[in-house]
Design a protein around this motif. Structure first.
Motif, PDB file in Angstrom:
ATOM      1  N   PRO A 256     -31.737  -3.584  93.981  1.00 53.86           N
ATOM      2  CA  PRO A 256     -32.923  -3.037  94.240  1.00 53.86           C
ATOM      3  C   PRO A 256     -34.070  -3.606  93.273  1.00 53.86           C
ATOM      4  O   PRO A 256     -33.706  -3.865  92.194  1.00 53.86           O
ATOM      5  N   SER A 257     -34.925  -4.134  93.830  1.00 54.55           N
ATOM      6  CA  SER A 257     -36.096  -5.047  93.230  1.00 54.55           C
ATOM      7  C   SER A 257     -37.380  -4.414  93.409  1.00 54.55           C
ATOM      8  O   SER A 257     -37.578  -3.796  94.384  1.00 54.55           O
ATOM      9  N   ALA A 258     -38.246  -4.742  92.537  1.00 53.23           N
ATOM     10  CA  ALA A 258     -39.750  -4.241  92.669  1.00 53.23           C
ATOM     11  C   ALA A 258     -40.619  -5.410  92.403  1.00 53.23           C
ATOM     12  O   ALA A 258     -40.199  -6.392  91.506  1.00 53.23           O
ATOM     13  N   PHE A 259     -41.569  -5.740  93.108  1.00 50.25           N
ATOM     14  CA  PHE A 259     -42.436  -6.903  92.775  1.00 50.25           C
ATOM     15  C   PHE A 259     -43.955  -6.416  92.792  1.00 50.25           C
ATOM     16  O   PHE A 259     -44.476  -5.612  93.446  1.00 50.25           O
ATOM     17  N   LEU A 260     -44.693  -6.667  91.341  1.00 51.94           N
ATOM     18  CA  LEU A 260     -45.681  -6.069  91.146  1.00 51.94           C
ATOM     19  C   LEU A 260     -46.726  -7.467  90.808  1.00 51.94           C
ATOM     20  O   LEU A 260     -46.028  -8.213  89.672  1.00 51.94           O
ATOM     21  N   CYS A 261     -47.735  -7.534  90.997  1.00 54.27           N
ATOM     22  CA  CYS A 261     -48.912  -8.426  90.591  1.00 54.27           C
ATOM     23  C   CYS A 261     -50.229  -8.007  90.786  1.00 54.27           C
ATOM     24  O   CYS A 261     -50.380  -7.021  91.593  1.00 54.27           O
ATOM     25  N   GLY A 262     -51.042  -8.656  90.431  1.00 55.46           N
ATOM     26  CA  GLY A 262     -52.685  -8.360  90.793  1.00 55.46           C
ATOM     27  C   GLY A 262     -52.769  -9.382  92.003  1.00 55.46           C
ATOM     28  O   GLY A 262     -52.444 -10.476  92.076  1.00 55.46           O
ATOM     29  N   ASP A 263     -54.198  -8.941  92.596  1.00 50.74           N
ATOM     30  CA  ASP A 263     -54.430  -9.655  93.646  1.00 50.74           C
ATOM     31  C   ASP A 263     -55.161 -11.119  93.484  1.00 50.74           C
ATOM     32  O   ASP A 263     -55.210 -12.011  94.215  1.00 50.74           O
ATOM     33  N   LYS A 264     -55.456 -11.168  92.067  1.00 47.94           N
ATOM     34  CA  LYS A 264     -55.952 -12.436  91.532  1.00 47.94           C
ATOM     35  C   LYS A 264     -54.722 -13.283  90.796  1.00 47.94           C
ATOM     36  O   LYS A 264     -55.377 -14.154  89.943  1.00 47.94           O
ATOM     37  N   GLU A 265     -53.558 -12.844  90.932  1.00 47.01           N
ATOM     38  CA  GLU A 265     -52.675 -13.709  90.468  1.00 47.01           C
ATOM     39  C   GLU A 265     -52.566 -14.989  90.881  1.00 47.01           C
ATOM     40  O   GLU A 265     -52.868 -15.294  92.058  1.00 47.01           O
ATOM     41  N   VAL A 266     -52.592 -16.191  90.237  1.00 45.05           N
ATOM     42  CA  VAL A 266     -52.780 -17.348  90.402  1.00 45.05           C
ATOM     43  C   VAL A 266     -51.596 -17.822  91.194  1.00 45.05           C
ATOM     44  O   VAL A 266     -52.016 -18.815  92.251  1.00 45.05           O
TER      45      VAL A 266
END
Length: 111
Positions: free
Chosen positions: A46-56
């Protein structure tokens, strides 16, 4: 990030340097070749991915999220925070903590 937090990062890097923090990037070429020794490159846990919409990386690899979905069949959470960039744990700590706690609670309930 507050000035106090930024000052703390500055003190930490001044004392410890950047060798550790950038070592992953220094070895990215070697890692690329070494990972081919393993035939199944998928992440099944089980995995999760989090980032910002401005992630390069999102702009560098526009197809990256779709490719990720293929290689991470255990992906349970894919959350992109509006207005955040690469260091979301510093930019949006409350939202990141909430997402991680929700993810962990979800997988814990399935044990």
């Amino acid at each position: 990030m507050s000035d106090e937090v930024l000052d703390e990062y500055g003190r930490t890097f001044k004392e410890g340097g950047f060798f550790g923090p950038v070592s992953w990037y220094r070895n990215i070429g070697s890692d690329y070749y070494e990972m081919h020794a393993y035939p199944d490159q998928r992440i099944h846990v089980p995995s999760a991915f989090l980032c910002g919409d401005k992630e390069v990386a999102l702009s560098m690899f526009p197809e990256g999220l779709e490719v990720q979905r293929q290689f991470v069949p255990g992906l349970r959470v894919e959350k992109i925070l509006p207005g955040a960039g690469h260091w979301i744990q510093q930019e949006r700590p409350s939202e990141v903590n909430e997402a991680i706690i929700a993810f962990l609670s979800d997988i814990r309930s399935q044990i």
